[in-house]
Enzyme design. Structure first.
Site, PDB file in Angstrom:
ATOM      1  CB  CYS A   2      -0.954   0.082   1.182  1.00 62.29           C
ATOM      2  SG  CYS A   2      -2.131  -1.255   1.227  1.00 62.29           S
ATOM      3  NE  ARG A  27       4.695   1.237   0.043  1.00 62.18           N
ATOM      4  CZ  ARG A  27       5.678   0.859   0.859  1.00 62.18           C
ATOM      5  NH1 ARG A  27       6.917   1.133   0.531  1.00 62.18           N
ATOM      6  NH2 ARG A  27       5.432   0.236   1.973  1.00 62.18           N
ATOM      7  CD1 TRP A  75      -0.741  -6.178  -3.490  1.00 59.17           C
ATOM      8  CD2 TRP A  75      -1.015  -6.874  -1.382  1.00 59.17           C
ATOM      9  NE1 TRP A  75      -0.517  -7.535  -3.453  1.00 59.17           N
ATOM     10  CE2 TRP A  75      -0.681  -7.993  -2.178  1.00 59.17           C
ATOM     11  CE3 TRP A  75      -1.237  -7.075  -0.020  1.00 59.17           C
ATOM     12  CZ2 TRP A  75      -0.560  -9.279  -1.666  1.00 59.17           C
ATOM     13  CZ3 TRP A  75      -1.120  -8.363   0.489  1.00 59.17           C
ATOM     14  CH2 TRP A  75      -0.779  -9.443  -0.336  1.00 59.17           C
ATOM     15  CD  GLU A 478      15.875 -14.179  -8.441  1.00 56.35           C
ATOM     16  OE1 GLU A 478      15.279 -14.701  -7.489  1.00 56.35           O
ATOM     17  OE2 GLU A 478      15.615 -13.036  -8.842  1.00 56.35           O
ATOM     18  CE  LYS A 482      12.847 -11.858 -10.393  1.00 59.82           C
ATOM     19  NZ  LYS A 482      13.523 -11.336  -9.255  1.00 59.82           N
ATOM     20  CD  GLU A 485       8.735 -11.663  -9.330  1.00 64.11           C
ATOM     21  OE1 GLU A 485       9.968 -11.691  -9.277  1.00 64.11           O
ATOM     22  OE2 GLU A 485       8.053 -11.070  -8.484  1.00 64.11           O
ATOM     23  CE  LYS A 600      10.984  -3.453  -5.680  1.00 65.83           C
ATOM     24  NZ  LYS A 600      11.545  -4.561  -6.461  1.00 65.83           N
TER      25      LYS A 600
HETATM   26  C1  F6R Z   1      10.910 -11.043  -6.493  1.00 64.54           C
HETATM   27  C2  F6R Z   1      10.950 -10.072  -5.417  1.00 64.54           C
HETATM   28  C3  F6R Z   1      10.661 -10.553  -4.037  1.00 64.54           C
HETATM   29  C4  F6R Z   1      11.554  -9.821  -3.018  1.00 64.54           C
HETATM   30  C5  F6R Z   1      11.100 -10.192  -1.599  1.00 64.54           C
HETATM   31  C6  F6R Z   1      11.984  -9.566  -0.538  1.00 64.54           C
HETATM   32  O1  F6R Z   1      11.254 -10.472  -7.722  1.00 64.54           O
HETATM   33  O2  F6R Z   1      11.165  -8.913  -5.619  1.00 64.54           O
HETATM   34  O3  F6R Z   1      10.802 -11.921  -3.928  1.00 64.54           O
HETATM   35  O4  F6R Z   1      12.872 -10.181  -3.220  1.00 64.54           O
HETATM   36  O5  F6R Z   1       9.791  -9.760  -1.419  1.00 64.54           O
HETATM   37  O6  F6R Z   1      11.928  -8.172  -0.601  1.00 64.54           O
HETATM   38  P1  F6R Z   1      12.999  -7.293   0.128  1.00 64.54           P
HETATM   39  O7  F6R Z   1      14.305  -7.539  -0.542  1.00 64.54           O
HETATM   40  O8  F6R Z   1      12.529  -5.878  -0.049  1.00 64.54           O
HETATM   41  O9  F6R Z   1      13.026  -7.721   1.558  1.00 64.54           O
END
Ligand code: F6R
Length: 605
Positions: A2, A27, A75, A478, A482, A485, A600
């Site tokens: 959010c 977000r 979100w 990874e 990627k 998602e 994010k």
């Molecule tokens: C995938 C992605 C997520 C983040 C995870 C941790 O592309 O971005 O898997 O890596 O949510 O986020 P942070 O690094 O902000 O703790």
């Protein structure tokens, strides 16, 4: 999760809120809304499902002038994606926006007899009603009384109907940054919304209340005494948060990796050795520990897995990697002799934060690798190593992954040096090889047409498999994350040797298998596994080093990376995996930067 923004000042508040929401959309993007004091000092509330663009279009019909308001991009956690559940929420004299989760919302609904009153299914509206019932004309007092009633995480921005021009905010766990600027007073969940107006900001301390007016911004400590905010300076500018000619943030961020790596590594080199003097991390942290525990989520956790494969054989001490959301509910075998490394781009991921707090409670030293300056994890860890990647806006993490790896490799190298596992010459050699990955990444970025070509096959399938052994398996995890998602192709990563224990049953004619074979000591083993899937009809996309010798007919598609040493292949391989996901998403005409259901910065559990 959010996005939150609030403004009070001389400029057009509606415009500032809507533009801020566009900046914060990564977000959360299932609905958005704003509330502001109109010219008659009444509060106007506008909220809509869909993206911010939808809200903007809807708002264009209102020609009123506003100078104080709040905005939210959601979100969904509690309640469906509907106009009613979108923020802001109104309850009596209170209008608020919320990021986080109020865990005891059911108990509050009962004790404040709100059943039948609530218009939405959200926990946030419950908080609004509780606040309204505590409100007797003094906003500070009401907020102060609200806080002990709440369990969970929150950041709130609040308008009180009878206090036009004023905006109040408070937080626990969920982030809030604020600044008084030449354009007025601003508050937001994230720096990207403040950066068009200022580079000086402060992080709102937990439990302290902020009051914004057109003339000032005041922080009150827990005793309601004005407190001095601790100002920070952001080291990137608005350009870093714009697409700058790229069609998507993700592609821009893939391209930014070589520069981000330079920014992360070069300031930490002294006489050819990794050096953390400026980060204030003493060597004693590395010398005394008898084990390393890495904790993170998602992509950051995958970076930890790659680091483990470097550190454990190099240091000859146990290096364990844990998913933060699992670690925090385990009884971990850590103590004062363990070094706990937490990795987080945002520095706000709630599970990672909670895991770090748990590690501290066991007496372990915590070192955080974080991208966002001043974030909660950075502030609470014993030591912080900032990655200097600049803002990462695309939901799928790319450049944050490679700088996290670079930071971990610097740590591994320094640890080996101070523990006598590397001579100074060996440490210098390692570092110079780490720098050599930068041109290797540039080469792979320059050859992006290869990935573009191969996704034509990939996107016709609903499943894909990534296989590899050792480090290549960690890269596979990874790659699969990627791909799924952002392209919604179901992707599985398997340790290549494990295929025969079940998963190979899924391989049928033309199943896409992305095989990563960059590790010398298991190369022939992976190639044998490739033969096995090929024999069952798989469409093989093979990733190897330039010099790898093999039967070319094995692969339907073969991408070769420059010949870097095995420990460093992750960097050019990461570029390939990111571009495969990017072009697959593009090829399916999907929203590359804002994939469905995701957001994010995961600030809810
Ligand atoms: C995938 C992605 C997520 C983040 C995870 C941790 O592309 O971005 O898997 O890596 O949510 O986020 P942070 O690094 O902000 O703790």
């Amino acid at each position: 999760m959010c996005g939150i923004i609030g403004y009070s000042g001389p400029l057009n508040a509606k415009k500032i809120l809507l533009e801020g929401l566009s900046q914060l959309e990564y977000r959360g993007y299932d609905s958005a809304g704003i509330a502001y004091f109109d010219t008659d000092s009444n509060i106007r509330l506008v909220k809509k499902t869909g993206k911010v663009a939808n809200l903007k279009e809807y708002c264009s019909q209102f020609k009123d002038n506003a100078h104080c308001g709040i905005g939210h991009t959601r979100w969904a956690t509690h309640g469906d994606v509907t106009d009613q559940n979108a923020h802001p929420h109104q309850a009596g004299k209170v209008t608020l926006i919320h990021n986080g989760i109020i865990e005891n919302y059911r108990a509050l609904t009962d004790s404040y007899h709100l059943e039948g009153t609530l218009k939405s299914q959200t926990d946030s509206e419950v908080a609004a009603w509780v606040l309204d019932s505590l409100y007797e004309g003094n906003p500070m007092e009401a907020i102060r009384r609200l806080l002990p009633c709440l369990e969970g995480s929150y950041s709130f921005c609040i308008l009180f109907k009878d206090h036009p021009g004023e905006l109040y905010a408070v937080r626990s766990v969920s982030p809030l940054v604020a600044a008084y600027t030449r354009s007025g007073a601003l508050i937001a969940s994230d720096l990207t919304a403040l950066i068009p107006y200022t580079r000086r900001y402060f992080v709102v301390p937990e439990g302290q209340i902020v009051k914004l007016t057109p003339y000032q911004i005041t922080l009150y400590d827990k005793n309601q005494v004005p407190a001095q905010p601790e100002y920070l300076e952001v080291n990137w500018n608005i350009d870093s948060a714009m697409k700058n000619g790229f069609p998507h943030f993700m592609l821009k961020e893939i391209y930014e990796q070589p520069e981000a790596l330079r920014n992360t590594i070069l300031p930490r080199m002294s006489r050819g050795l990794p050096d953390f003097t400026d980060d204030q991390i003493p060597d004693s942290v590395f010398e005394t520990c008898n084990k390393v525990h890495v904790i993170a989520c998602g992509t950051a956790m995958h970076a930890g897995m790659v680091a483990r494969a470097l550190m454990e054989p190099l240091l000859r001490i146990p290096v364990t990697v844990s998913i933060a959301s699992e670690f925090r509910y385990e009884e971990p075998l850590i103590d004062g002799d363990a070094l706990v490394i937490v990795i987080s781009q945002s520095g706000e991921t709630i599970d990672t934060l909670a895991a770090m707090r748990l590690a501290k409670s066991y007496g372990s030293k915590t070192l955080a690798i974080v991208n966002v300056k001043g974030s909660t994890i950075a502030r609470e860890s014993d030591y912080t190593l900032y990655t200097h990647a600049g803002p990462e806006i695309a939901v799928a993490s790319t450049k944050a992954y490679s700088v996290q790896l670079a930071a971990l490799y610097l740590i591994g190298c320094r640890m080996a040096y101070v523990r006598g596992r590397y001579s100074s010459q060996e440490a210098c050699d390692f570092l110079s090889k780490l720098l050599d990955v930068i041109p290797a990444m540039e080469t792979m970025i320059g050859r992006k047409e290869e990935e573009k070509a191969l996704v034509t096959h990939l996107i016709q399938h609903s499943d894909a498999f990534f296989i590899g052994r050792g480090r290549d398996y960690a890269f596979s995890l990874e790659g699969a994350l990627k791909l799924k998602e952002i392209s919604y192709i179901h992707a599985e990563a398997y340790a290549a040797g494990e295929l025969k224990h079940g998963t190979i049953a899924l391989i049928t004619d033309q199943s896409p298998v992305i095989a990563i074979a960059t590790q010398e000591h298991v190369f022939s083993k992976v190639i044998s596994n490739v033969r096995e899937v090929k024999a069952r009809g798989a469409f093989v996309i093979l990733l190897t080093k330039q010099s790898a010798v093999m039967d070319e007919s094995l692969a339907d598609f073969h991408i070769r990376i420059p010949d870097v040493e095995d420990v460093f292949t992750v960097f050019p391989i990461a570029v390939i995996l990111q571009l495969i996901a990017y072009y697959a998403s593009l090829g399916k005409n999907l929203d590359v930067d804002q994939p469905r259901n995701l957001a994010k910065s995961v600030t809810v559990e």
